[in-house]
Write an enzyme that holds these catalytic residues in place. Structure first.
Site, PDB file in Angstrom:
ATOM      1  N   THR A 113      -1.543  -0.872  -4.267  1.00 50.64           N
ATOM      2  CA  THR A 113      -2.430   0.276  -4.445  1.00 50.64           C
ATOM      3  C   THR A 113      -1.781   1.501  -3.824  1.00 50.64           C
ATOM      4  O   THR A 113      -0.976   1.386  -2.900  1.00 50.64           O
ATOM      5  CB  THR A 113      -3.797   0.061  -3.755  1.00 50.64           C
ATOM      6  OG1 THR A 113      -3.586  -0.039  -2.333  1.00 50.64           O
ATOM      7  CG2 THR A 113      -4.483  -1.184  -4.267  1.00 50.64           C
TER       8      THR A 113
ATOM      9  N   GLU B  21       0.847  -1.195   0.000  1.00 49.63           N
ATOM     10  CA  GLU B  21       0.000   0.000   0.000  1.00 49.63           C
ATOM     11  C   GLU B  21       0.880   1.242   0.000  1.00 49.63           C
ATOM     12  O   GLU B  21       1.784   1.369   0.829  1.00 49.63           O
ATOM     13  CB  GLU B  21      -0.884   0.037   1.248  1.00 49.63           C
ATOM     14  CG  GLU B  21      -1.953  -1.016   1.301  1.00 49.63           C
ATOM     15  CD  GLU B  21      -2.882  -0.814   2.489  1.00 49.63           C
ATOM     16  OE1 GLU B  21      -4.027  -1.277   2.416  1.00 49.63           O
ATOM     17  OE2 GLU B  21      -2.471  -0.185   3.501  1.00 49.63           O
ATOM     18  N   CYS B  22       0.622   2.147  -0.908  1.00 50.23           N
ATOM     19  CA  CYS B  22       1.292   3.449  -0.974  1.00 50.23           C
ATOM     20  C   CYS B  22       2.817   3.261  -0.942  1.00 50.23           C
ATOM     21  O   CYS B  22       3.392   2.820  -1.919  1.00 50.23           O
ATOM     22  CB  CYS B  22       0.789   4.364   0.149  1.00 50.23           C
ATOM     23  SG  CYS B  22       1.114   6.117  -0.159  1.00 50.23           S
ATOM     24  N   GLY B  23       3.477   3.552   0.168  1.00 49.33           N
ATOM     25  CA  GLY B  23       4.923   3.364   0.236  1.00 49.33           C
ATOM     26  C   GLY B  23       5.332   1.937  -0.027  1.00 49.33           C
ATOM     27  O   GLY B  23       6.368   1.671  -0.655  1.00 49.33           O
TER      28      GLY B  23
END
Length: 438
Positions: A428, A327-329
């Site tokens: 994501t 997720e993200c990072g």
């Protein structure tokens, strides 16, 4: 039904000092022998870690846009055994989105009304005196369904200033629960996503002790406790189920943005959560069923991550046969490369073709609703609808893999950060909060 009274600490806007007030109150009340259950209204994954340090009790997000009634009930019930609930609001009291989510528009006022927790409004009185009462009165009257306890005046310049501001509040019929003198040393350190993480604060314990002493000196804690209300713990609902039986969860200064209700739900359902540190060059547990890389600050540690060959080799080996999700990072670390603030390119895991840049910064912020185009590890089939939140500055330069989902903002407008999938690896840019309730 158990009755545990509560309060919600909010403000007319961000930057008024409500976080330091929150931390000081949590510690001061805990020092008085109370078991205090903290909550955070809205999609924030940094503040709850500070709440845990201040109160000694895990803090949970309450989000009326992303969460349906069942999940909200399950999260509120985490207060079982506490004497008092204190929630910290996000942004201004009535700030939310334009389109209703699963239960509302996501404002802190909705949280207060749903839980019956009276609002303590932290009002920055810099540059005004009696006029601050007009602001507070507007917030009190804007929605009569939102219970209102009173105000804490912040950044008061002098005793005379405090008297004048308090006089205005008295004339408006608003209780003044405290008046905090202006102090420049109360600010918490910040960076591009808000506060520096709790684990990175140079001396967080000393800071919280100082906040508690300051609040005890200038706030009527007895009156504040007496103003608490609501707090009937609801029944029904459940926390999210685990995505696997044995989950290797990255957890260090580069990967720390996990929502507490998710991990609590996983553990409560019997899943084994095995933390590991990519920054310490630790490989994920080789017996794990799933590797989960949460968000965080990989852009600040890109060189160290690129050199973490044990971590990278373990990640790649796992992805040959079992799912990996970021997720993200964490998504950025799964990609081919990450370009840091100085423009230097760092090789990442290469499990996805994603290339992201922190040099080309653009702020991405807001709720996300997603319809999966492919199954997501954890029992979410293709077609499932998810709710989440996106908050980052990095920009996608390349994303050659198949999109994971159709993603829109809170109003349903498409956003380009669709996530991606290749084999057993998915990612994501939004942080998952929950699947939509039927």
């Amino acid at each position: 039904m158990n009755k545990i009274p509560g309060l919600l600490i909010s403000a007319p806007s961000s930057g008024t000092g409500k976080t330091t007030v929150m931390l000081g109150l949590l510690r001061a009340l805990a020092d008085d022998g109370l078991c205090v259950q903290p909550f955070k209204s809205g999609p924030d994954y940094i503040d709850p870690a500070f709440h845990l340090v201040a109160s000694g009790r895990a803090s949970f997000n309450i989000d009326t846009w992303a969460m349906g009634d069942g999940l909200l009930n399950a999260i509120a019930s985490q207060a079982q055994g506490a004497d008092l609930c204190i929630a910290e609001g996000s942004m201004g009291l009535y700030d939310g989105v334009a389109t209703r989510g699963q239960s509302g528009f996501g404002s802190s006022a909705e949280t207060a009304a749903r839980m019956g927790w009276p609002v303590v409004l932290v009002v920055d009185v810099s540059g005004q005196a009696q006029s601050a009462a007009a602001v507070a009165l507007g917030f009190k009257m804007y929605n009569p369904d939102v219970p209102f306890a009173g105000v804490i005046l912040n950044r008061v310049a002098s005793p005379r200033h405090a008297r004048l501001a308090s006089l205005g509040m008295e004339q408006a019929g608003i209780n003044v629960l405290g008046a905090l003198p202006r102090r420049g040393d109360l600010a918490l350190p910040e960076r591009h996503l808000g506060l520096v993480q709790a684990v990175e604060h140079p001396d967080l314990e000393a800071a919280i002790v100082g906040y508690a002493e300051f609040l005890r000196e200038h706030v009527d804690l007895a009156a504040l406790r007496a103003a608490a209300g609501g707090g009937g713990l609801p029944s029904g609902g459940a926390l999210p189920t685990p995505p696997a039986q044995r989950i290797a969860l990255a957890r260090d200064a580069a990967f720390s943005f996990t929502y507490p209700h998710l991990v609590k739900g996983w553990r409560d359902a019997g899943a084994e959560v095995v933390p590991f540190s990519p920054l310490a060059d630790e490989a994920p547990d080789p017996s794990a069923d799933l590797v989960w890389l949460p968000g965080g600050y990989p852009e600040l540690h890109a060189g160290k991550l690129a050199a973490a060959q044990t971590f990278m080799a373990g990640l790649r080996h796992h992805a040959e046969t079992r799912p990996v999700h970021g997720e993200c990072g964490g998504y950025m670390a799964l990609g081919d490369a990450l370009i840091d603030k100085a423009g230097q390119r760092h090789a990442m895991a290469g499990l996805l073709g994603l290339v992201t840049s922190f040099e080309k910064r653009k702020f991405h912020l807001g709720y996300r609703q997603a319809r999966l185009l492919s199954p997501l590890a954890g029992g979410h089939p293709a077609g499932a609808r998810l709710r989440g939140h996106e908050y980052h500055y990095s920009t996608i330069l390349e994303q050659p893999d198949a999109p994971l989902a159709d993603v829109g903002d809170a109003d349903g407008n498409p956003v380009p950060e669709t996530g991606s999938i290749r084999g057993n690896v998915s990612g994501t840019f939004f942080h998952l909060i929950t699947a939509e309730e039927a």
